[in-house]
Scaffold this motif. Structure first.
Motif, PDB file in Angstrom:
ATOM      1  N   LYS A 256      46.686  36.790  34.031  1.00 41.43           N
ATOM      2  CA  LYS A 256      47.660  36.795  32.932  1.00 41.43           C
ATOM      3  C   LYS A 256      48.860  35.902  33.224  1.00 41.43           C
ATOM      4  CE  LYS A 256      48.677  39.684  30.090  1.00 41.43           C
ATOM      5  NZ  LYS A 256      49.105  40.742  29.159  1.00 41.43           N
ATOM      6  N   LYS A 257      49.108  35.647  34.494  1.00 39.08           N
ATOM      7  CA  LYS A 257      50.256  34.807  34.857  1.00 39.08           C
ATOM      8  C   LYS A 257      50.011  33.334  34.555  1.00 39.08           C
ATOM      9  CE  LYS A 257      51.797  37.844  38.631  1.00 39.08           C
ATOM     10  NZ  LYS A 257      51.967  37.973  40.112  1.00 39.08           N
ATOM     11  N   VAL A 258      48.730  32.941  34.453  1.00 38.27           N
ATOM     12  CA  VAL A 258      48.436  31.504  34.347  1.00 38.27           C
ATOM     13  C   VAL A 258      47.630  31.108  33.117  1.00 38.27           C
ATOM     14  CG1 VAL A 258      48.597  31.086  36.819  1.00 38.27           C
ATOM     15  CG2 VAL A 258      46.405  31.763  35.846  1.00 38.27           C
ATOM     16  N   THR A 259      47.158  32.069  32.324  1.00 35.65           N
ATOM     17  CA  THR A 259      46.362  31.685  31.163  1.00 35.65           C
ATOM     18  C   THR A 259      46.875  32.323  29.881  1.00 35.65           C
ATOM     19  OG1 THR A 259      44.114  31.493  30.271  1.00 35.65           O
ATOM     20  CG2 THR A 259      44.646  33.541  31.402  1.00 35.65           C
ATOM     21  N   THR A 260      46.767  31.556  28.808  1.00 34.37           N
ATOM     22  CA  THR A 260      47.071  32.060  27.463  1.00 34.37           C
ATOM     23  C   THR A 260      45.777  32.314  26.694  1.00 34.37           C
ATOM     24  OG1 THR A 260      47.163  29.785  26.623  1.00 34.37           O
ATOM     25  CG2 THR A 260      49.239  30.769  27.384  1.00 34.37           C
ATOM     26  N   LYS A 261      44.644  32.055  27.332  1.00 35.19           N
ATOM     27  CA  LYS A 261      43.348  32.186  26.673  1.00 35.19           C
ATOM     28  C   LYS A 261      42.849  33.621  26.784  1.00 35.19           C
ATOM     29  CE  LYS A 261      42.484  27.378  27.650  1.00 35.19           C
ATOM     30  NZ  LYS A 261      41.563  26.287  27.888  1.00 35.19           N
ATOM     31  N   PRO A 262      41.950  34.025  25.882  1.00 33.80           N
ATOM     32  CA  PRO A 262      41.361  35.359  26.008  1.00 33.80           C
ATOM     33  C   PRO A 262      40.742  35.558  27.394  1.00 33.80           C
ATOM     34  CG  PRO A 262      40.765  34.393  23.897  1.00 33.80           C
ATOM     35  CD  PRO A 262      41.445  33.305  24.687  1.00 33.80           C
ATOM     36  N   ILE A 263      40.913  36.761  27.922  1.00 31.89           N
ATOM     37  CA  ILE A 263      40.407  37.069  29.261  1.00 31.89           C
ATOM     38  C   ILE A 263      39.143  37.918  29.152  1.00 31.89           C
ATOM     39  CG2 ILE A 263      40.904  38.243  31.441  1.00 31.89           C
ATOM     40  CD1 ILE A 263      43.841  37.553  31.043  1.00 31.89           C
ATOM     41  N   LEU A 264      38.122  37.528  29.889  1.00 30.74           N
ATOM     42  CA  LEU A 264      36.853  38.274  29.877  1.00 30.74           C
ATOM     43  C   LEU A 264      36.609  38.884  31.244  1.00 30.74           C
ATOM     44  CD1 LEU A 264      34.419  36.225  31.276  1.00 30.74           C
ATOM     45  CD2 LEU A 264      35.099  34.958  29.255  1.00 30.74           C
ATOM     46  N   ILE A 265      36.019  40.060  31.209  1.00 36.71           N
ATOM     47  CA  ILE A 265      35.763  40.844  32.411  1.00 36.71           C
ATOM     48  C   ILE A 265      34.346  41.400  32.331  1.00 36.71           C
ATOM     49  CG2 ILE A 265      36.399  42.923  33.694  1.00 36.71           C
ATOM     50  CD1 ILE A 265      38.479  40.698  33.886  1.00 36.71           C
ATOM     51  N   TYR A 266      33.472  40.999  33.257  1.00 38.46           N
ATOM     52  CA  TYR A 266      32.182  41.684  33.338  1.00 38.46           C
ATOM     53  C   TYR A 266      31.789  41.853  34.805  1.00 38.46           C
ATOM     54  CZ  TYR A 266      30.206  36.838  32.689  1.00 38.46           C
ATOM     55  OH  TYR A 266      29.902  35.490  32.738  1.00 38.46           O
ATOM     56  N   PRO A 267      32.277  42.962  35.380  1.00 40.38           N
ATOM     57  CA  PRO A 267      32.054  43.241  36.803  1.00 40.38           C
ATOM     58  C   PRO A 267      30.617  43.675  37.077  1.00 40.38           C
ATOM     59  CG  PRO A 267      33.814  44.596  35.844  1.00 40.38           C
ATOM     60  CD  PRO A 267      33.039  44.013  34.729  1.00 40.38           C
ATOM     61  N   ASN A 268      30.263  43.667  38.351  1.00 39.83           N
ATOM     62  CA  ASN A 268      29.012  44.300  38.739  1.00 39.83           C
ATOM     63  C   ASN A 268      29.234  45.810  38.888  1.00 39.83           C
ATOM     64  OD1 ASN A 268      30.152  44.695  41.373  1.00 39.83           O
ATOM     65  ND2 ASN A 268      29.443  42.665  41.995  1.00 39.83           N
ATOM     66  N   SER A 269      28.221  46.512  39.319  1.00 39.09           N
ATOM     67  CA  SER A 269      28.325  47.976  39.415  1.00 39.09           C
ATOM     68  C   SER A 269      29.135  48.420  40.626  1.00 39.09           C
ATOM     69  CB  SER A 269      26.920  48.581  39.514  1.00 39.09           C
ATOM     70  OG  SER A 269      26.320  48.193  40.744  1.00 39.09           O
ATOM     71  N   GLY A 270      29.535  47.463  41.458  1.00 34.50           N
ATOM     72  CA  GLY A 270      30.248  47.804  42.682  1.00 34.50           C
ATOM     73  C   GLY A 270      29.331  48.020  43.869  1.00 34.50           C
ATOM     74  N   GLU A 271      28.008  47.899  43.647  1.00 32.93           N
ATOM     75  CA  GLU A 271      27.055  48.098  44.728  1.00 32.93           C
ATOM     76  C   GLU A 271      27.044  46.900  45.684  1.00 32.93           C
ATOM     77  OE1 GLU A 271      23.156  50.049  43.468  1.00 32.93           O
ATOM     78  OE2 GLU A 271      24.064  49.568  41.546  1.00 32.93           O
ATOM     79  N   SER A 272      26.651  47.169  46.907  1.00 33.16           N
ATOM     80  CA  SER A 272      26.547  46.120  47.921  1.00 33.16           C
ATOM     81  C   SER A 272      25.126  45.590  47.963  1.00 33.16           C
ATOM     82  CB  SER A 272      26.929  46.668  49.301  1.00 33.16           C
ATOM     83  OG  SER A 272      28.249  47.148  49.300  1.00 33.16           O
ATOM     84  N   TYR A 273      25.005  44.276  48.185  1.00 33.84           N
ATOM     85  CA  TYR A 273      23.698  43.631  48.261  1.00 33.84           C
ATOM     86  C   TYR A 273      23.445  43.154  49.684  1.00 33.84           C
ATOM     87  CZ  TYR A 273      19.785  40.548  47.091  1.00 33.84           C
ATOM     88  OH  TYR A 273      18.548  39.945  47.020  1.00 33.84           O
ATOM     89  N   ASP A 274      22.267  43.457  50.211  1.00 35.23           N
ATOM     90  CA  ASP A 274      21.887  43.022  51.548  1.00 35.23           C
ATOM     91  C   ASP A 274      21.052  41.743  51.407  1.00 35.23           C
ATOM     92  OD1 ASP A 274      20.581  42.573  53.996  1.00 35.23           O
ATOM     93  OD2 ASP A 274      20.618  44.707  54.512  1.00 35.23           O
ATOM     94  N   PRO A 275      21.652  40.569  51.708  1.00 41.70           N
ATOM     95  CA  PRO A 275      20.923  39.311  51.493  1.00 41.70           C
ATOM     96  C   PRO A 275      19.738  39.128  52.437  1.00 41.70           C
ATOM     97  CG  PRO A 275      23.007  38.910  52.628  1.00 41.70           C
ATOM     98  CD  PRO A 275      23.002  40.356  52.240  1.00 41.70           C
ATOM     99  N   ASP A 276      19.750  39.803  53.581  1.00 42.26           N
ATOM    100  CA  ASP A 276      18.625  39.679  54.507  1.00 42.26           C
ATOM    101  C   ASP A 276      17.406  40.454  54.007  1.00 42.26           C
ATOM    102  OD1 ASP A 276      20.072  38.084  56.327  1.00 42.26           O
ATOM    103  OD2 ASP A 276      21.040  39.867  57.150  1.00 42.26           O
ATOM    104  N   LYS A 277      17.661  41.689  53.580  1.00 34.97           N
ATOM    105  CA  LYS A 277      16.570  42.508  53.042  1.00 34.97           C
ATOM    106  C   LYS A 277      16.276  42.194  51.577  1.00 34.97           C
ATOM    107  CE  LYS A 277      17.420  46.522  56.044  1.00 34.97           C
ATOM    108  NZ  LYS A 277      17.751  47.974  56.056  1.00 34.97           N
ATOM    109  N   LYS A 278      17.206  41.460  50.935  1.00 35.11           N
ATOM    110  CA  LYS A 278      17.107  41.128  49.507  1.00 35.11           C
ATOM    111  C   LYS A 278      16.958  42.391  48.660  1.00 35.11           C
ATOM    112  CE  LYS A 278      15.463  36.409  49.978  1.00 35.11           C
ATOM    113  NZ  LYS A 278      14.484  35.383  49.559  1.00 35.11           N
ATOM    114  N   GLU A 279      17.869  43.331  48.920  1.00 32.84           N
ATOM    115  CA  GLU A 279      17.856  44.561  48.127  1.00 32.84           C
ATOM    116  C   GLU A 279      19.267  45.139  48.066  1.00 32.84           C
ATOM    117  OE1 GLU A 279      16.586  47.842  51.510  1.00 32.84           O
ATOM    118  OE2 GLU A 279      14.996  46.796  50.413  1.00 32.84           O
ATOM    119  N   TRP A 280      19.470  45.985  47.064  1.00 34.64           N
ATOM    120  CA  TRP A 280      20.767  46.627  46.882  1.00 34.64           C
ATOM    121  C   TRP A 280      20.870  47.854  47.773  1.00 34.64           C
ATOM    122  CZ3 TRP A 280      24.509  44.275  44.076  1.00 34.64           C
ATOM    123  CH2 TRP A 280      24.101  43.224  43.254  1.00 34.64           C
TER     124      TRP A 280
END
Length: 332
Positions: A256-280
Motif C-alpha cells: 500500500k505504501k508504493v502502489t495505487t493499483k488494485p491489490i490482489l492476494i492469493y496465498p497458498n494453504s500455508g503448507e510446507s513443500y519438500d522439494p526432495d520428496k516432491k510432496e507436501w
C-alpha cells in the motif's frame, strides 16, 4: 480501465480461483513431470476444464489458465515443434474460455440467479487470466522459490526467454496476463519491459511471492519490486501469491505504501513443500476456516482481489466468495 471497471461491477472486490495442480491430481492426473500442471494440456484437457468449472461454481470471478509451467522451450524439450508449443499455450486459454462459456450456459439453465446450495450459478463478469510462470518454474528445480538464477541469467536472457510466450498468450483471447510467483526484481523488470516493447494489447497483473513476510523470495525488496509494477502502465493490479497466509497482512501494508493499483492476494494453504520428496508436508497448513478468517482483515487493509494458490480448493474459494459477498457494495 479493465480492472477498475471489473471491480466496480463486482461491488468493490472479486474472487480469484484456487490451486490447480492438486485439484487435477484429485481428479486423477499424474503430474510428476517437469511440465507439472501443463502436462494435462497434452494428456487430459477435460480435467483442466472440469477444475475451472469447479472454481466458477464455487464463486470465482477470475480463472487462471493452466499455462504457469507451459513454455515453448519446455515443450520443445519434449519433442514438440515451436508451432505445436505455441498451439498448446493458446489451448490453455481456450480451455478456460470454454469453461466460462459452459458456466454461463449453466447459469441460464438455472435462471441465472441461483446461489443456494453448494453451487454458485450467477451470471456475472468473469475474466480469463493467462498465467505466466517464472523462468525458475520452467527449470523445475525449485528456483522459482529462491529467485536465484545465477549470474549468467541477465535481464536480456529473461526477456528473450519469455518474449514469444507472452506474445502468444496476449493474442490467445485471454482478458489479461497473470505474471505469477515472481521471485526477484530482475524478472519483474523483464516482464515490464516486454509489456512495453512488444506492444502487448491486453493488461497484466504482477504477483510476487515471499517466504519471510518482508521481501520477495530472492531477498529483493518487495516495495522495489512493486514499484516496477506501479510504474508500468500495462499493469492493472499488483499483489502476492503462493505465500503463507500469516505473512499476508504485513506484505499488504508494504504494498500500500508504493502502489495505487488494485491489490490482489492469493496465498497458498500455508503448507510446507519438500522439494526432495516432491510432496507436501502433512499438517503444516491452515484449515479453510482459518484461511477465510483472514479475508476480512486483508480487505480492510486494502486487498481488492482474493483467492488461493497451492493446496487451496474449491471449498476454500467458496468460503472466500461467501465472505466477500457479505461485503458486497452494489455498483452505482
Amino acid at each position: 480501465m479493465l480492472m477498475k471497471d471489473f471491480l466496480r461491477q463486482a461491488g468493490g472486490s472479486a474472487v480469484i480461483d484456487g490451486g490447480l495442480a492438486t485439484e487435477l491430481e484429485r481428479h486423477g492426473a499424474d503430474l510428476n513431470d517437469p511440465l507439472w500442471s501443463a502436462k494435462c494440456l497434452l494428456t487430459s484437457p477435460h480435467l483442466i476444464r472440469t477444475v475451472h468449472l469447479d472454481y466458477l461454481e464455487a464463486g470465482a470471478d477470475i480463472i487462471i489458465s493452466a499455462s504457469y509451467q507451459a513454455t515453448i522451450q519446455g515443450f520443445e524439450e519434449r519433442g514438440f515443434s515451436r508451432e505445436e508449443g505455441e498451439a498448446l499455450l493458446k489451448k490453455s486459454v481456450e480451455i478456460a474460455s470454454e469453461a466460462r462459456a459452459i458456466y454461463y450456459e449453466r447459469c441460464i439453465e438455472a435462471s441465472g440467479a441461483c446461489t443456494g446450495g453448494e453451487k454458485v450459478l450467477k451470471h456475472r463478469p468473469i475474466l480469463v487470466a493467462a498465467s505466466v510462470g517464472s523462468y525458475g518454474a520452467y527449470l523445475a528445480d525449485g528456483s522459482e522459490y529462491s529467485g536465484n538464477y545465477g549470474e549468467a541469467i541477465t535481464l536480456e536472457t529473461l526477456k528473450d526467454f519469455h518474449r514469444r510466450r507472452v506474445q502468444v498468450l496476449a493474442e490467445s483471447g485471454a482478458d489479461l496476463i497473470a505474471f505469477e510467483t515472481i521471485p526477484n526484481k530482475l524478472e519483474a523488470q523483464a516482464y515490464a519491459e516486454l509489456l512495453e516493447e512488444e506492444v502487448i494489447k491486453i493488461p497484466a497483473w504482477f504477483s510476487f511471492n515471499s517466504k519471510d513476510g518482508v521481501n520477495v523470495v530472492s531477498g529483493d525488496s518487495l516495495t522495489e519490486c512493486a514499484s516496477i509494477a506501479e510504474s508500468c502502465k500495462k499493469v492493472v493490479a499488483v499483489g502476492i501469491n503462493c505465500t503463507p497466509p500469516r505473512f499476508i497482512h504485513g506484505l499488504l501494508l508494504a504494498l500500500k505504501k508504493v502502489t495505487t493499483k488494485p491489490i490482489l492476494i492469493y496465498p497458498n494453504s500455508g503448507e510446507s513443500y519438500d522439494p526432495d520428496k516432491k510432496e507436501w508436508v502433512q499438517n503444516t497448513g491452515v484449515s479453510d476456516k482459518d484461511f477465510v478468517s483472514y479475508v476480512d482483515v486483508w480487505c480492510d487493509v486494502g486487498a481488492a482481489l482474493v483467492g488461493g494458490c497451492c493446496r487451496t480448493t474449491p471449498d476454500t474459494i467458496r468460503a472466500v466468495y461467501r465472505t466477500l459477498s457479505s461485503r458486497f457494495v452494489p455498483p452505482s
